[in-house]
Design an enzyme around this catalytic site. Structure first.
Site, PDB file in Angstrom:
ATOM      1  N   GLU A   1      -9.821  -1.783   5.338  1.00  0.00           N
ATOM      2  CA  GLU A   1     -10.406  -1.426   6.621  1.00  0.00           C
ATOM      3  C   GLU A   1     -11.701  -2.216   6.867  1.00  0.00           C
ATOM      4  OE1 GLU A   1      -8.800   0.326   8.609  1.00  0.00           O
ATOM      5  OE2 GLU A   1      -7.730   1.953   7.622  1.00  0.00           O
TER       6      GLU A   1
ATOM      7  N   HIS B   1      -7.314  -4.450  10.313  1.00  0.00           N
ATOM      8  CA  HIS B   1      -7.068  -4.182   8.891  1.00  0.00           C
ATOM      9  C   HIS B   1      -5.802  -4.882   8.419  1.00  0.00           C
ATOM     10  CE1 HIS B   1      -4.694  -0.147   9.564  1.00  0.00           C
ATOM     11  NE2 HIS B   1      -3.863  -1.144   9.509  1.00  0.00           N
TER      12      HIS B   1
ATOM     13  N   ASP C   1       0.817  -1.219   0.000  1.00  0.00           N
ATOM     14  CA  ASP C   1       0.000   0.000   0.000  1.00  0.00           C
ATOM     15  C   ASP C   1       0.844   1.259   0.000  1.00  0.00           C
ATOM     16  OD1 ASP C   1       0.940  -0.438   2.565  1.00  0.00           O
ATOM     17  OD2 ASP C   1      -1.034  -0.757   3.455  1.00  0.00           O
TER      18      ASP C   1
ATOM     19  N   ASN D   1      -7.532  -2.691  14.488  1.00  0.00           N
ATOM     20  CA  ASN D   1      -8.921  -2.955  14.091  1.00  0.00           C
ATOM     21  C   ASN D   1      -9.025  -4.148  13.140  1.00  0.00           C
ATOM     22  OD1 ASN D   1      -7.890  -1.976  11.716  1.00  0.00           O
ATOM     23  ND2 ASN D   1      -9.293  -0.247  11.502  1.00  0.00           N
TER      24      ASN D   1
HETATM   25  C1  F6R Z   1       1.489  -1.398   6.248  1.00  0.00           C
HETATM   26  C2  F6R Z   1       0.137  -1.894   6.381  1.00  0.00           C
HETATM   27  C3  F6R Z   1      -0.640  -1.860   7.645  1.00  0.00           C
HETATM   28  C4  F6R Z   1       0.180  -2.227   8.877  1.00  0.00           C
HETATM   29  C5  F6R Z   1      -0.701  -2.140  10.125  1.00  0.00           C
HETATM   30  C6  F6R Z   1       0.090  -2.415  11.388  1.00  0.00           C
HETATM   31  O1  F6R Z   1       1.956  -1.548   4.921  1.00  0.00           O
HETATM   32  O2  F6R Z   1      -0.344  -2.328   5.406  1.00  0.00           O
HETATM   33  O3  F6R Z   1      -1.721  -2.750   7.508  1.00  0.00           O
HETATM   34  O4  F6R Z   1       0.700  -3.515   8.742  1.00  0.00           O
HETATM   35  O5  F6R Z   1      -1.290  -0.879  10.224  1.00  0.00           O
HETATM   36  O6  F6R Z   1       1.019  -1.400  11.585  1.00  0.00           O
HETATM   37  P1  F6R Z   1       2.112  -1.503  12.740  1.00  0.00           P
HETATM   38  O7  F6R Z   1       3.043  -2.583  12.341  1.00  0.00           O
HETATM   39  O8  F6R Z   1       2.795  -0.143  12.714  1.00  0.00           O
HETATM   40  O9  F6R Z   1       1.395  -1.784  14.002  1.00  0.00           O
END
Ligand code: F6R
Length: 240
Positions: free
Chosen positions: A143, A138, A67, A136
Site C-alpha cells: 500500500e 498498490h 498475496d 491507489n
Molecule cells: C491481487 C492483488 C491486488 C490487485 C488489485 C487490483 O492479488 O494483489 O493488488 O491486483 O487490487 O484488483 P482488481 O483487479 O480487482 O481491480
C-alpha cells in the site's frame, strides 16, 4: 516500461494470455507469479480455454501467488486460495502441489512470511509475474506509504483497499484488515513483469505510470526500476 494499448478488456486478456502461452510453451516448467482480483480473470479464462483445447500444458508449471488475507481459512469463500482454485487451478492440469499461496491459516504470520520468501528464493523467483493494480497504485498489498518493505511481509490494508474489496464480501466489516504480501523487492526479482490495467477507475493511476516519477506513495511506479515490464492497458483506463 513498455506500454501497449488494447481496445477492450477482452483484447487485453487475450494479449496477456498469448504472452503467458508463449512462455509456457518455451519453458514448460516456468514459474508464474500470479495475482487475484478482477483484472486477471479474463486472462485465466483464456488460459483455461487453451488448456482444454489441448494447446497448453500446465503439468510442469509452478506458481507463486502475490498475496493472501491474514488470517483466513483456505476454504473461506473469499480466500485467495479459493479464488485461484475457482478461477484457474481447478480448470487446468496444474499440479496443486506446484502452486504456492501465502498460508492464511499459519500460526505465525511472520514465520509464514519468512518461509514464503525462502521458497521464492529457492525457486529463483518467477519467470513472469502478472500484476493487477489498485486504484491507489498498490501492487500486491504493498500500500502507498513513506516506506515500503522489501520482502514478503504482513500489512494492514488501506481503508481505500478495504472499501474497494468490500464488493466481494457481505459487508465492508467482513473484509479482513490484514494480509500477507510479497514485497516490492520480491516482485522486482521476477525476470519479467506483466502489469494489467483495465477500467475507468484505473485512469488516474495509469496516468501516474505514464509520468516519469517514482514514489513509494504510488507503489506501482517502483516497477519503472525493472528492466522488463510490459503494461497492457485498455481504452477505458486510457480515457477514464
Ligand atoms: C491481487 C492483488 C491486488 C490487485 C488489485 C487490483 O492479488 O494483489 O493488488 O491486483 O487490487 O484488483 P482488481 O483487479 O480487482 O481491480
Amino acid at each position: 516500461m513498455k506500454f501497449i494499448c488494447c481496445n477492450t478488456y477482452d483484447a487485453l486478456s487475450e494479449q496477456a494470455a498469448e504472452i503467458l502461452k508463449g512462455l509456457i510453451r518455451e519453458k514448460p516448467n516456468a514459474i508464474l507469479g500470479l495475482a487475484t482480483g478482477s483484472t486477471p480473470v479474463g486472462t485465466y479464462r483464456a488460459l483455461i480455454r487453451a488448456n482444454r483445447a489441448g494447446e497448453l500444458d500446465f503439468s510442469a508449471v509452478r506458481s507463486f501467488n502475490l498475496d493472501e488475507y491474514f488470517p483466513i481459512s483456505q476454504n473461506d469463500a473469499q480466500s485467495y486460495y479459493t479464488f485461484m482454485r475457482q478461477n484457474l487451478f481447478d480448470h487446468v492440469n496444474i499440479r496443486l502441489e506446484n502452486t504456492k499461496i501465502p498460508n492464511g491459516e499459519a500460526k505465525s504470520a511472520e514465520a509464514e512470511c519468512a518461509l514464503y520468501e525462502a521458497s521464492l528464493a529457492e525457486a529463483g523467483y518467477p519467470d513472469l509475474q502478472i500484476l493487477g493494480i489498485g486504484e491507489n497504485g498498490h501492487i500486491g498489498f504493498n500500500e502507498p506509504s513513506d516506506r515500503l518493505s522489501e520482502s514478503t511481509h504482513t500489512v494492514d490494508l488501506a481503508e481505500s483497499t478495504i472499501a474497494a474489496n468490500a464488493r466481494f464480501f457481505d459487508s465492508q466489516d467482513d473484509v479482513p484488515r490484514r494480509a500477507i504480501t510479497m514485497g516490492m523487492g520480491s516482485i522486482l526479482k521476477s525476470k519479467k513483469i506483466l502489469l494489467l490495467v483495465s477500467g475507468k477507475k484505473k485512469h488516474g493511476v495509469l496516468n501516474a505510470l505514464f509520468d516519469a516519477s517514482i514514489t513509494t506513495h504510488i507503489p506501482a511506479t517502483l516497477l519503472k526500476l525493472h528492466p522488463d515490464v510490459t503494461v497492457l492497458y485498455d481504452l477505458d483506463a486510457k480515457n477514464g
